[in-house]
Motif scaffolding. Sequence first.
Motif, PDB file in Angstrom:
ATOM      1  N   UNK A  18      37.112 110.485  19.545  1.00 53.47           N
ATOM      2  CA  UNK A  18      37.962 110.053  20.658  1.00 53.47           C
ATOM      3  C   UNK A  18      37.196 109.005  21.451  1.00 53.47           C
ATOM      4  N   UNK A  19      37.814 107.868  21.658  1.00 47.98           N
ATOM      5  CA  UNK A  19      37.144 106.818  22.429  1.00 47.98           C
ATOM      6  C   UNK A  19      38.186 105.848  22.958  1.00 47.98           C
ATOM      7  N   UNK A  55      38.503  99.044  26.339  1.00 46.08           N
ATOM      8  CA  UNK A  55      37.140  99.071  25.782  1.00 46.08           C
ATOM      9  C   UNK A  55      37.128  98.588  24.335  1.00 46.08           C
ATOM     10  N   UNK A  56      38.076  97.733  24.012  1.00 45.85           N
ATOM     11  CA  UNK A  56      38.224  97.231  22.641  1.00 45.85           C
ATOM     12  C   UNK A  56      36.917  96.672  22.081  1.00 45.85           C
ATOM     13  N   UNK A  57      36.177  95.958  22.935  1.00 45.10           N
ATOM     14  CA  UNK A  57      35.002  95.252  22.432  1.00 45.10           C
ATOM     15  C   UNK A  57      33.928  96.185  21.863  1.00 45.10           C
ATOM     16  N   UNK A  58      33.994  97.474  22.240  1.00 40.37           N
ATOM     17  CA  UNK A  58      33.016  98.405  21.655  1.00 40.37           C
ATOM     18  C   UNK A  58      33.154  98.458  20.141  1.00 40.37           C
ATOM     19  N   UNK A  59      34.381  98.234  19.651  1.00 40.46           N
ATOM     20  CA  UNK A  59      34.633  98.326  18.208  1.00 40.46           C
ATOM     21  C   UNK A  59      33.959  97.184  17.450  1.00 40.46           C
ATOM     22  N   UNK A  91      42.209 101.645  15.815  1.00 42.43           N
ATOM     23  CA  UNK A  91      42.988 100.449  16.129  1.00 42.43           C
ATOM     24  C   UNK A  91      44.334 100.777  16.780  1.00 42.43           C
ATOM     25  N   UNK A  92      44.783 102.032  16.624  1.00 42.59           N
ATOM     26  CA  UNK A  92      46.138 102.300  17.113  1.00 42.59           C
ATOM     27  C   UNK A  92      46.299 103.562  17.941  1.00 42.59           C
ATOM     28  N   UNK A  93      45.228 104.346  18.073  1.00 48.33           N
ATOM     29  CA  UNK A  93      45.426 105.554  18.879  1.00 48.33           C
ATOM     30  C   UNK A  93      44.139 106.329  19.076  1.00 48.33           C
ATOM     31  N   UNK A  94      43.075 105.609  19.394  1.00 50.17           N
ATOM     32  CA  UNK A  94      41.744 106.231  19.400  1.00 50.17           C
ATOM     33  C   UNK A  94      41.577 107.267  20.505  1.00 50.17           C
ATOM     34  N   UNK A  95      42.552 107.346  21.418  1.00 50.77           N
ATOM     35  CA  UNK A  95      42.450 108.353  22.479  1.00 50.77           C
ATOM     36  C   UNK A  95      43.162 109.653  22.093  1.00 50.77           C
ATOM     37  N   UNK A  96      43.835 109.637  20.954  1.00 53.88           N
ATOM     38  CA  UNK A  96      44.604 110.829  20.555  1.00 53.88           C
ATOM     39  C   UNK A  96      43.741 111.727  19.656  1.00 53.88           C
ATOM     40  N   UNK A 293      40.064  89.920  14.806  1.00 50.78           N
ATOM     41  CA  UNK A 293      39.121  89.994  15.923  1.00 50.78           C
ATOM     42  C   UNK A 293      37.919  90.880  15.584  1.00 50.78           C
ATOM     43  N   UNK A 294      38.150  91.910  14.785  1.00 49.14           N
ATOM     44  CA  UNK A 294      37.051  92.814  14.407  1.00 49.14           C
ATOM     45  C   UNK A 294      36.281  92.309  13.195  1.00 49.14           C
TER      46      UNK A 294
END
Length: 500
Positions: A18-19, A55-59, A91-96, A293-294
């Motif tokens: 989770x992130x 916090x996208x840039x962490x990826x 990319x689509x639901x890292x908090x779930x 972007x990644x």
Amino acid sequence: MKLDQFPPEMQSLVIPKISGRYLYRCLGCEELYGIEELLYTCPKCGSVLLIEDMQWDRLKEIPGQTWRKIFDYRKMSNLGALKGIYLFHELIGSIIPLEDIVYLGEAHTPVVGANAVMKEWVGMDICFKNDGQNPSASFKDRGMASAFSYLNYLINTRGVRDVLAICASTGDTSAAAALYASYLCGRVKSAVLLPSGKVTPQQLGQPLGSGARVIEIPGVFDDCMKVVEYLSENYSVALMNSKNAWRILGQESYSYEVAQSFDYQVGGLAVVAPIGNAGNITAIMAGFLKMYDLGVIDALPAVLGVQSEHANPVYLYYREAEKSRRKFHPVTVRPSVAQAAMIGNPVSMPRVIRLVEQYRKIGGEQSVKFVQISEQEIMDSMLFANRNGHIACTQGGECLAGIRKAVAENLVDAKRTAVLDATAHALKFAVFQDKYFSDAFEPEFEVSPKKPMQNAPFSISLPGSVPNPAAGSLGAQEFDAFVRYSASVIADVLELKRLG
Ligand SMILES: *Cc1c(COP(=O)(O)O)cnc(C)c1O
Ligand SMILES: [Zn+2]
């Protein structure tokens, strides 16, 4: 494969953590909103939203090459939560959390290359990605898996109760919403609003079978949408239309899968999609942009959006080459065989405008194109595709007609490989095939069947002298007479050669 059998350096990466920090961003005034409450439009300016990971840039700390490995290894995992769209969890639901994910067998649909006949007909290398092989038989399951997983997460963590999931639909959205809601039955009820007489019998049967409350409304989809919007603004309901930005996130999985299917070499592709409410084309562009972007892909594919002449507001908008002179006008739709895309005022238009701009900034002005085709071309193309081994619906036929036209008009380089979105299963739209075969199109459709493309069953009628099994069980001799007679008629019809 079990987790401990993966290479040691992959084991900690294969299971997502989770992130991230997700917020809604308004595309009108740029305001940000927390996601704890379901939100569909900006409370300040009323515009549509997209979900952004702050916090996208962490990826980006993980190299693109490693991301490819992570996604590819995940394909070998049998963990349910990673088997669908959440293979691309970050990319689509890292908090779930994985335990809240609703997986009903969606996504990872096959990419099927066309045979030589079709390639020649189009003038380039093409394949269909069969999104009709999703559980409710359309791509809408991708977005619903996302929207309902998030809803499930809210229910489990925030004690949300008595949820009524509601949507307006051209048919497939309601089938998908009702399916996912039925899995969460007891906690989520669903209601779907359909334009009366404007969905196919299969599409009507699906939400009924899933136990949804089905409400038919006079008018077309755009009218249903207005009613559902009013409901969502004035009553406590969970809106499952593509106004719901979680749907867009889930649909991005389509692009990720296309990239994975081509070993992340997508610079030479042309990705073709039909446009209705424009959620799908939005998600497709957003997905490729994120992967770019990644560093997961090193070039963007060309994107081609296709519309019918009978429902073409996006095409008309982009027909104006000069950006400052473009102005969006909703159109009044006319009957279309691409009924799932028969929308005159697409909800996601502001999203399209933003994404096209971002996409063209990186991919160049030529990287996104729009084309319109006739109803006749849509029907002929769908039938042609299916005569060549595919299971395309009318919207899949729309893609095929669109790419063929785009190649002929030099809008798309014929050296590319086109990936056509067969957005639903052919069976869902069988009524249009029936109309074509039986010459029953109402004049408004502007489709005239071509004789060689028609097909009909050949019925054997037995003369009185031949025993008829429909009349009751036959004795051995009678039965033999029936078989011989029928076989001789069939041999005649099929021009079979006798053995020996
Ligand atoms: C919804 C749908 C479309 C249109 O997609 P949008 O996201 O509304 O542009 C096309 N084909 C099928 C089969 C659909 O169900
Ligand atoms: Zn706003």
